[in-house]
Design an enzyme around this catalytic site. Structure first.
Site, PDB file in Angstrom:
ATOM      1  N   CYS A 151      73.595  32.863  63.297  1.00  0.00           N
ATOM      2  CA  CYS A 151      74.640  31.854  63.168  1.00  0.00           C
ATOM      3  C   CYS A 151      74.161  30.677  62.334  1.00  0.00           C
ATOM      4  O   CYS A 151      73.033  30.222  62.503  1.00  0.00           O
ATOM      5  CB  CYS A 151      74.994  31.386  64.570  1.00  0.00           C
ATOM      6  SG  CYS A 151      75.886  29.849  64.590  1.00  0.00           S
TER       7      CYS A 151
HETATM    8  N1  LIG Z   1      80.483  32.842  68.252  1.00  0.00           N
HETATM    9  C1  LIG Z   1      80.386  32.016  67.228  1.00  0.00           C
HETATM   10  O1  LIG Z   1      79.802  30.933  67.339  1.00  0.00           O
HETATM   11  C2  LIG Z   1      80.979  32.358  65.897  1.00  0.00           C
HETATM   12  C3  LIG Z   1      81.378  33.636  65.618  1.00  0.00           C
HETATM   13  N2  LIG Z   1      81.870  33.956  64.385  1.00  0.00           N
HETATM   14  C4  LIG Z   1      82.306  35.325  64.166  1.00  0.00           C
HETATM   15  O2  LIG Z   1      82.596  35.523  62.798  1.00  0.00           O
HETATM   16  C5  LIG Z   1      83.785  36.293  62.640  1.00  0.00           C
HETATM   17  C6  LIG Z   1      84.733  35.560  61.748  1.00  0.00           C
HETATM   18  O3  LIG Z   1      85.222  34.474  62.464  1.00  0.00           O
HETATM   19  P1  LIG Z   1      86.463  33.593  62.007  1.00  0.00           P
HETATM   20  O4  LIG Z   1      86.085  32.938  60.733  1.00  0.00           O
HETATM   21  O5  LIG Z   1      86.949  32.761  63.099  1.00  0.00           O
HETATM   22  O6  LIG Z   1      87.546  34.681  61.861  1.00  0.00           O
HETATM   23  P2  LIG Z   1      88.391  35.014  60.660  1.00  0.00           P
HETATM   24  O7  LIG Z   1      87.608  34.779  59.423  1.00  0.00           O
HETATM   25  O8  LIG Z   1      88.925  36.351  60.865  1.00  0.00           O
HETATM   26  O9  LIG Z   1      89.534  33.905  60.811  1.00  0.00           O
HETATM   27  C7  LIG Z   1      90.600  34.130  61.637  1.00  0.00           C
HETATM   28  C8  LIG Z   1      91.786  33.321  61.169  1.00  0.00           C
HETATM   29  O10 LIG Z   1      91.707  32.054  61.790  1.00  0.00           O
HETATM   30  C9  LIG Z   1      91.660  31.043  60.800  1.00  0.00           C
HETATM   31  N3  LIG Z   1      90.595  30.139  61.157  1.00  0.00           N
HETATM   32  C10 LIG Z   1      89.304  30.470  61.338  1.00  0.00           C
HETATM   33  N4  LIG Z   1      88.596  29.356  61.647  1.00  0.00           N
HETATM   34  C11 LIG Z   1      89.487  28.359  61.669  1.00  0.00           C
HETATM   35  C12 LIG Z   1      89.363  26.979  61.912  1.00  0.00           C
HETATM   36  N5  LIG Z   1      88.147  26.441  62.178  1.00  0.00           N
HETATM   37  N6  LIG Z   1      90.456  26.211  61.854  1.00  0.00           N
HETATM   38  C13 LIG Z   1      91.658  26.754  61.577  1.00  0.00           C
HETATM   39  N7  LIG Z   1      91.837  28.067  61.314  1.00  0.00           N
HETATM   40  C14 LIG Z   1      90.761  28.851  61.356  1.00  0.00           C
HETATM   41  C15 LIG Z   1      91.332  31.720  59.510  1.00  0.00           C
HETATM   42  O11 LIG Z   1      92.002  31.043  58.438  1.00  0.00           O
HETATM   43  P3  LIG Z   1      91.118  30.310  57.284  1.00  0.00           P
HETATM   44  O12 LIG Z   1      89.989  31.237  56.960  1.00  0.00           O
HETATM   45  O13 LIG Z   1      92.106  30.136  56.187  1.00  0.00           O
HETATM   46  O14 LIG Z   1      90.668  29.020  57.874  1.00  0.00           O
HETATM   47  C16 LIG Z   1      91.877  33.101  59.695  1.00  0.00           C
HETATM   48  O15 LIG Z   1      93.213  33.149  59.322  1.00  0.00           O
HETATM   49  C17 LIG Z   1      84.310  36.591  64.035  1.00  0.00           C
HETATM   50  O16 LIG Z   1      83.958  37.895  64.373  1.00  0.00           O
HETATM   51  C18 LIG Z   1      83.606  35.592  64.925  1.00  0.00           C
HETATM   52  O17 LIG Z   1      83.294  36.133  66.201  1.00  0.00           O
HETATM   53  C19 LIG Z   1      81.986  33.024  63.412  1.00  0.00           C
HETATM   54  C20 LIG Z   1      81.575  31.741  63.611  1.00  0.00           C
HETATM   55  C21 LIG Z   1      81.065  31.286  64.894  1.00  0.00           C
HETATM   56  N1  LIG Z   2      78.146  31.352  63.989  1.00  0.00           N
HETATM   57  C1  LIG Z   2      78.192  32.674  63.898  1.00  0.00           C
HETATM   58  N2  LIG Z   2      78.080  33.386  65.029  1.00  0.00           N
HETATM   59  C2  LIG Z   2      78.142  34.712  64.899  1.00  0.00           C
HETATM   60  C3  LIG Z   2      78.298  35.348  63.675  1.00  0.00           C
HETATM   61  N3  LIG Z   2      78.348  36.670  63.873  1.00  0.00           N
HETATM   62  C4  LIG Z   2      78.233  36.845  65.201  1.00  0.00           C
HETATM   63  N4  LIG Z   2      78.114  35.666  65.819  1.00  0.00           N
HETATM   64  C5  LIG Z   2      77.924  35.408  67.248  1.00  0.00           C
HETATM   65  O1  LIG Z   2      76.565  35.666  67.594  1.00  0.00           O
HETATM   66  C6  LIG Z   2      76.533  36.505  68.752  1.00  0.00           C
HETATM   67  C7  LIG Z   2      75.234  37.287  68.852  1.00  0.00           C
HETATM   68  O2  LIG Z   2      74.168  36.376  69.024  1.00  0.00           O
HETATM   69  P1  LIG Z   2      72.654  36.847  69.289  1.00  0.00           P
HETATM   70  O3  LIG Z   2      71.901  35.574  69.516  1.00  0.00           O
HETATM   71  O4  LIG Z   2      72.686  37.708  70.509  1.00  0.00           O
HETATM   72  O5  LIG Z   2      72.154  37.576  68.109  1.00  0.00           O
HETATM   73  C8  LIG Z   2      77.770  37.366  68.567  1.00  0.00           C
HETATM   74  O6  LIG Z   2      78.167  38.023  69.733  1.00  0.00           O
HETATM   75  C9  LIG Z   2      78.780  36.320  68.082  1.00  0.00           C
HETATM   76  O7  LIG Z   2      79.350  35.589  69.109  1.00  0.00           O
HETATM   77  C10 LIG Z   2      78.380  34.557  62.508  1.00  0.00           C
HETATM   78  O8  LIG Z   2      78.465  35.053  61.377  1.00  0.00           O
HETATM   79  N5  LIG Z   2      78.310  33.236  62.677  1.00  0.00           N
END
Ligand SMILES: NC(=O)C1=CN([C@@H]2O[C@H](COP(=O)(O)OP(=O)(O)OC[C@H]3O[C@@H](n4cnc5c(N)ncnc54)[C@H](OP(=O)(O)O)[C@@H]3O)[C@@H](O)[C@H]2O)C=CC1
Ligand SMILES: Nc1nc2c(ncn2[C@@H]2O[C@H](COP(=O)(O)O)[C@@H](O)[C@H]2O)c(=O)[nH]1
Length: 317
Positions: A175
């Site tokens: 992340c």
């Molecule tokens: N557990 C964690 O800490 C994190 C996990 N991830 C993982 O990465 C993958 C992609 O995540 P994510 O970018 O959310 O999904 P997506 O890229 O699929 O975005 C989903 C939708 O939500 C909108 N969106 C996403 N973030 C925001 C925001 N901050 N504000 C408003 N709209 C938003 C996007 O529009 P637009 O792109 O136009 O904004 C898109 O239409 C997922 O599988 C997720 O689990 C990602 C970051 C943190």
């Molecule tokens: N900020 C982001 N978080 C992400 C992304 N892809 C996955 N994830 C989150 O990390 C955990 C796994 O964490 P680990 O410490 O066990 O390796 C996963 O389940 C998601 O919630 C990303 O691209 N950006």
């Protein structure tokens, strides 16, 4: 005011009197939704961690799994798993492609046993709309919503209709969200806050770096634990294997990495290479043995005993 918040490495669990004759007597199984699983931990729904074979391997072993949502035909996946007598556990997003996936599932008369709504910040209006849609179309499916990091968010998702919440923002190994946005919450604080706020199960997602962190997550109130890097690097993990200077490595990349997205847009994840470790069997046995040992130190013989231990903060500075 600035609050002090804590992570798995900041705490330990205080041992109690062991009541079993052998660690083998300690039961690690957990009821999660409609099924019971052998262990409360499962691989992250990331393209470099699980593929269809990984999912089948975990399901056959009696462990929970969730398929990722990137270029996956949820209808074919669900049909394949259910034809093999296994459960289907899929991931979805919040955009039009997900609407189409849900329509296709419905048209085929299929209903996955578990559905995970997987976006970075599940505490948002798009997630609320999708949660309500899924509950309407698939009332029988067990719906997991996430990710979230506060009790207030957990309560909102519970009120929107999810059956479990997945908690953990920006604590994952690949992340870069905290660096790029400034937002993050350490896992112990996250899990404690969410588990105290809702009655539905909480999944602690990300940040597991030691096997003992599983017991700590459960002590904080987690029912299940999702982990990515813990399960990366094995034959059964989905990432590609490469050789550098005669050393074998496996890729592990974030779902929001450029590599997974295919474009440098809203990138919040990176790709790393982890040591290639061969078959995963040994890890799964060791995780179970270690958790059985944790249960024995907690003075009981089931996971419930871990909920009743004292946690101490260890000031390492
Ligand atoms: N557990 C964690 O800490 C994190 C996990 N991830 C993982 O990465 C993958 C992609 O995540 P994510 O970018 O959310 O999904 P997506 O890229 O699929 O975005 C989903 C939708 O939500 C909108 N969106 C996403 N973030 C925001 C925001 N901050 N504000 C408003 N709209 C938003 C996007 O529009 P637009 O792109 O136009 O904004 C898109 O239409 C997922 O599988 C997720 O689990 C990602 C970051 C943190
Ligand atoms: N900020 C982001 N978080 C992400 C992304 N892809 C996955 N994830 C989150 O990390 C955990 C796994 O964490 P680990 O410490 O066990 O390796 C996963 O389940 C998601 O919630 C990303 O691209 N950006």
């Amino acid at each position: 005011m600035i609050k002090t918040e804590i992570n798995y490495g900041d705490i330990y669990l205080v041992p109690k009197r062991t009541v079993v004759d052998s660690r083998k007597e300690c039961d690690t199984s957990v009821q999660f939704g409609p099924r019971r699983f052998d262990m409360p931990v499962y691989p992250a729904n990331m393209k470099s961690v699980v593929d269809e074979e990984t999912c089948e391997y975990f399901a056959r072993r009696g462990w929970f799994y969730t398929m990722h949502r990137f270029n996956v035909d949820a209808t074919r996946f669900t049909a394949d798993m259910q034809e093999k007598g296994l459960f289907s556990s899929i991931s979805i997003g919040v955009n039009e492609d997900t609407d189409e996936q849900l329509r296709n599932l419905k048209a085929a008369g299929l209903s996955p046993e578990y559905i995970t709504l997987d976006i970075a910040n599940g505490w948002c209006v798009k997630a609320e709309r999708m949660i309500k849609k899924v509950k309407d179309l698939f009332p029988e499916s067990f719906l997991i919503g996430g990710n979230i990091a506060t009790g207030e968010a957990a309560q909102d998702l519970e009120s929107w209709g999810v059956d479990a919440v997945k908690a953990g923002i920006a604590g994952g190994r690949v992340c870069i969200t905290k660096n790029k946005t400034g937002f993050h919450r350490p896992m112990v604080s996250t899990v404690l806050d969410c588990a105290q706020a809702v009655k539905i199960p909480v999944i602690a997602d990300g940040g597991i770096s030691e096997h003992g962190d599983l017991a700590k997550a459960i002590a904080c109130g987690a029912t299940m634990i999702m982990a990515g890097s813990l399960f990366a690097g094995y034959d059964e993990s989905a990432g590609q294997i490469i050789e550098i200077d005669g050393k074998h490595l496996k890729e592990y990349f974030g779902s929001a990495s450029e590599h997974n997205k295919g474009a440098y847009k809203n990138v919040e994840g990176k790709r790393i290479y982890v040591e290639y470790k061969g078959a995963i069997e040994r890890l799964l046995i060791e995780l179970k043995e270690d958790l059985q040992s944790s249960i024995s130190y907690s003075g009981g013989n089931t996971l419930a005993a871990l909920r009743d231990v004292e946690m101490i903060f260890v000031n390492r500075y």
